[in-house]
Write a protein that holds these residues in place. Structure first.
Motif, PDB file in Angstrom:
ATOM      1  N   LEU A 225       8.689  -4.363 -12.654  1.00  0.00           N
ATOM      2  CA  LEU A 225       7.931  -3.119 -12.494  1.00  0.00           C
ATOM      3  C   LEU A 225       7.068  -3.180 -11.239  1.00  0.00           C
ATOM      4  CD1 LEU A 225       6.765  -0.374 -13.606  1.00  0.00           C
ATOM      5  CD2 LEU A 225       4.992  -1.781 -14.666  1.00  0.00           C
ATOM      6  N   ILE A 226       6.385  -4.299 -11.055  1.00  0.00           N
ATOM      7  CA  ILE A 226       5.472  -4.438  -9.929  1.00  0.00           C
ATOM      8  C   ILE A 226       6.244  -4.459  -8.609  1.00  0.00           C
ATOM      9  CG2 ILE A 226       3.777  -5.966  -8.846  1.00  0.00           C
ATOM     10  CD1 ILE A 226       2.999  -6.821 -11.735  1.00  0.00           C
ATOM     11  N   VAL A 227       7.340  -5.198  -8.575  1.00  0.00           N
ATOM     12  CA  VAL A 227       8.159  -5.273  -7.360  1.00  0.00           C
ATOM     13  C   VAL A 227       8.710  -3.895  -7.011  1.00  0.00           C
ATOM     14  CG1 VAL A 227      10.313  -6.174  -6.393  1.00  0.00           C
ATOM     15  CG2 VAL A 227       8.753  -7.708  -7.612  1.00  0.00           C
ATOM     16  N   ALA A 228       9.173  -3.154  -8.017  1.00  0.00           N
ATOM     17  CA  ALA A 228       9.707  -1.811  -7.771  1.00  0.00           C
ATOM     18  C   ALA A 228       8.627  -0.882  -7.219  1.00  0.00           C
ATOM     19  CB  ALA A 228      10.286  -1.232  -9.059  1.00  0.00           C
ATOM     20  N   THR A 229       7.419  -0.995  -7.747  1.00  0.00           N
ATOM     21  CA  THR A 229       6.316  -0.158  -7.284  1.00  0.00           C
ATOM     22  C   THR A 229       6.015  -0.426  -5.811  1.00  0.00           C
ATOM     23  OG1 THR A 229       5.340  -0.111  -9.496  1.00  0.00           O
ATOM     24  CG2 THR A 229       3.899   0.455  -7.671  1.00  0.00           C
ATOM     25  N   TYR A 230       5.972  -1.698  -5.454  1.00  0.00           N
ATOM     26  CA  TYR A 230       5.683  -2.053  -4.067  1.00  0.00           C
ATOM     27  C   TYR A 230       6.847  -1.709  -3.145  1.00  0.00           C
ATOM     28  CZ  TYR A 230       1.228  -4.324  -4.854  1.00  0.00           C
ATOM     29  OH  TYR A 230      -0.087  -4.556  -5.144  1.00  0.00           O
ATOM     30  N   SER A 231       8.048  -1.938  -3.606  1.00  0.00           N
ATOM     31  CA  SER A 231       9.218  -1.670  -2.769  1.00  0.00           C
ATOM     32  C   SER A 231       9.333  -0.187  -2.436  1.00  0.00           C
ATOM     33  CB  SER A 231      10.494  -2.139  -3.472  1.00  0.00           C
ATOM     34  OG  SER A 231      10.482  -3.541  -3.675  1.00  0.00           O
ATOM     35  N   ASN A 232       9.039   0.660  -3.411  1.00  0.00           N
ATOM     36  CA  ASN A 232       9.137   2.105  -3.197  1.00  0.00           C
ATOM     37  C   ASN A 232       7.924   2.678  -2.462  1.00  0.00           C
ATOM     38  OD1 ASN A 232      11.700   2.965  -4.572  1.00  0.00           O
ATOM     39  ND2 ASN A 232      10.730   1.943  -6.297  1.00  0.00           N
ATOM     40  N   ASN A 233       6.839   1.890  -2.429  1.00  0.00           N
ATOM     41  CA  ASN A 233       5.627   2.303  -1.708  1.00  0.00           C
ATOM     42  C   ASN A 233       5.222   3.732  -2.076  1.00  0.00           C
ATOM     43  OD1 ASN A 233       3.504   1.822   0.080  1.00  0.00           O
ATOM     44  ND2 ASN A 233       4.599   2.740   1.797  1.00  0.00           N
ATOM     45  N   TYR A 234       5.093   3.980  -3.365  1.00  0.00           N
ATOM     46  CA  TYR A 234       4.799   5.318  -3.864  1.00  0.00           C
ATOM     47  C   TYR A 234       3.467   5.838  -3.330  1.00  0.00           C
ATOM     48  CZ  TYR A 234       8.507   4.558  -7.323  1.00  0.00           C
ATOM     49  OH  TYR A 234       9.702   4.316  -7.941  1.00  0.00           O
ATOM     50  N   SER A 235       3.412   7.133  -3.110  1.00  0.00           N
ATOM     51  CA  SER A 235       2.162   7.769  -2.705  1.00  0.00           C
ATOM     52  C   SER A 235       1.273   7.955  -3.934  1.00  0.00           C
ATOM     53  CB  SER A 235       2.448   9.135  -2.067  1.00  0.00           C
ATOM     54  OG  SER A 235       2.956  10.038  -3.039  1.00  0.00           O
ATOM     55  N   THR A 236       0.048   8.381  -3.681  1.00  0.00           N
ATOM     56  CA  THR A 236      -0.913   8.592  -4.769  1.00  0.00           C
ATOM     57  C   THR A 236      -0.382   9.577  -5.810  1.00  0.00           C
ATOM     58  OG1 THR A 236      -2.775   8.133  -3.296  1.00  0.00           O
ATOM     59  CG2 THR A 236      -3.259   9.374  -5.296  1.00  0.00           C
ATOM     60  N   ASP A 237       0.368  10.592  -5.343  1.00  0.00           N
ATOM     61  CA  ASP A 237       0.859  11.625  -6.262  1.00  0.00           C
ATOM     62  C   ASP A 237       1.811  11.084  -7.323  1.00  0.00           C
ATOM     63  OD1 ASP A 237      -0.632  13.497  -5.007  1.00  0.00           O
ATOM     64  OD2 ASP A 237       0.998  14.404  -3.878  1.00  0.00           O
ATOM     65  N   LYS A 238       2.388   9.911  -7.105  1.00  0.00           N
ATOM     66  CA  LYS A 238       3.270   9.314  -8.108  1.00  0.00           C
ATOM     67  C   LYS A 238       2.486   8.911  -9.352  1.00  0.00           C
ATOM     68  CE  LYS A 238       7.104   7.292  -9.633  1.00  0.00           C
ATOM     69  NZ  LYS A 238       8.317   8.052  -9.980  1.00  0.00           N
ATOM     70  N   PHE A 239       1.193   8.690  -9.197  1.00  0.00           N
ATOM     71  CA  PHE A 239       0.392   8.121 -10.273  1.00  0.00           C
ATOM     72  C   PHE A 239      -0.530   9.127 -10.951  1.00  0.00           C
ATOM     73  CE2 PHE A 239       1.333   4.978  -7.027  1.00  0.00           C
ATOM     74  CZ  PHE A 239       1.919   3.969  -7.762  1.00  0.00           C
ATOM     75  N   ILE A 240      -0.552  10.365 -10.442  1.00  0.00           N
ATOM     76  CA  ILE A 240      -1.467  11.366 -10.995  1.00  0.00           C
ATOM     77  C   ILE A 240      -0.744  12.681 -11.243  1.00  0.00           C
ATOM     78  CG2 ILE A 240      -3.508  10.369  -9.887  1.00  0.00           C
ATOM     79  CD1 ILE A 240      -3.280  12.523  -7.737  1.00  0.00           C
ATOM     80  N   VAL A 241      -1.359  13.504 -12.074  1.00  0.00           N
ATOM     81  CA  VAL A 241      -0.890  14.880 -12.294  1.00  0.00           C
ATOM     82  C   VAL A 241      -2.016  15.795 -11.849  1.00  0.00           C
ATOM     83  CG1 VAL A 241      -0.173  16.594 -13.996  1.00  0.00           C
ATOM     84  CG2 VAL A 241       0.569  14.204 -14.233  1.00  0.00           C
ATOM     85  N   ARG A 242      -1.707  16.675 -10.886  1.00  0.00           N
ATOM     86  CA  ARG A 242      -2.722  17.567 -10.338  1.00  0.00           C
ATOM     87  C   ARG A 242      -3.009  18.735 -11.284  1.00  0.00           C
ATOM     88  NH1 ARG A 242      -3.175  17.279  -4.634  1.00  0.00           N
ATOM     89  NH2 ARG A 242      -1.867  15.656  -3.712  1.00  0.00           N
TER      90      ARG A 242
END
Length: 251
Positions: A225-242
């Motif tokens: 999970l952690i490696v995938a998160t770093y590899s994809n370099n997700y933006s802030t919007d991946k982690f929040i709902v506006r």
């Protein structure tokens, strides 16, 4: 200062500014005595300046929700940077150390059983170290969990991806804890099994082999999970709902 504090400060400032502007306008227009008078040029210039101040105050009041939304986003962005892109690497590293130590103690315990020898001081020290590594992993994991849980207090909801991170970290802690408790039960039997029959020893050896398998799989799950998160370099919007409305206008 929290976003709520900025909100109160901004509203209070705008109210005070509006009130001062209105009082100043009244004073300039009606400062002469008994009746209505046009006043001097300087009075009118002062009046125009006051009206301009009043206009700025009104514009600031209208702009306040957007400013606050941006402030909330900035706070949440910093939370993501710290908890996900900084502390998650520490979770992975801690899990790696924990997995390796479990495997090392299991391997040495199997050697003790196979060779009918006593547990040496080095092995005892590694077992004691397991306890501190368990605490370290729990502390780092829950620092991430607790940070992510501050996001709803700043005007955004957690995305499904953030919730999955929290769930995996909680589950990994619980599973490591279960393995640790069973592992200690098997380890504390080793001394008493030195002179036991082969069948009894093999049963305990099988338990240690199973522990090695479980911690390896557990570490892989959280590490992937952690490696995938770093590899994809997700933006802030991946982690929040506006929120609908003003938050949607923030780019």
């Amino acid at each position: 200062m929290k976003v709520e504090g900025w909100n109160k400060l901004l509203v209070a400032t705008v109210i005070v500014l509006l009130w001062v502007a209105i009082l100043a306008l009244i004073k300039v227009l009606f400062s002469d005595s008994n009746g209505f008078e046009w006043g001097s040029v300087s009075d009118w210039l002062s009046s125009l300046g006051t009206i301009g101040t009043l206009g700025i105050a009104i514009a600031a009041y209208k702009k306040a929700p957007e400013w606050l939304a941006q402030k909330q986003y900035d706070v949440v962005h910093n939370v993501i940077e710290e908890s996900v892109y900084n502390n998650l690497t520490k979770v992975k590293s801690s899990s790696h150390h924990l997995k390796n130590l479990f495997c090392s103690v299991s391997k040495q315990s199997i050697i003790v059983l196979n060779n009918n020898c006593d547990i040496n001081e080095s092995l005892r020290d590694e077992v004691y170290k397991l306890d501190s590594l368990m605490d370290e992993f729990a502390n780092i994991s829950y620092s991430v969990i607790n940070s992510l849980n501050t996001i709803p207090r700043n005007g955004f909801a957690l995305s499904n991806y953030s919730c999955s991170i929290i769930d995996i970290l909680k589950n990994t802690n619980r599973e490591y804890g279960n393995i640790y408790n069973l592992f200690l039960s098997s380890y504390f039997e080793v001394d008493s099994l030195i002179h036991a029959d082969r069948q009894a020893k093999d049963l305990t050896i099988d338990e240690f082999l199973e522990f090695k398998k479980q911690v390896t799989e557990l570490h892989k799950k959280v590490s992937d999970l952690i490696v995938a998160t770093y590899s994809n370099n997700y933006s802030t919007d991946k982690f929040i709902v506006r929120k609908k409305g003003i938050h949607e206008s923030i780019s």
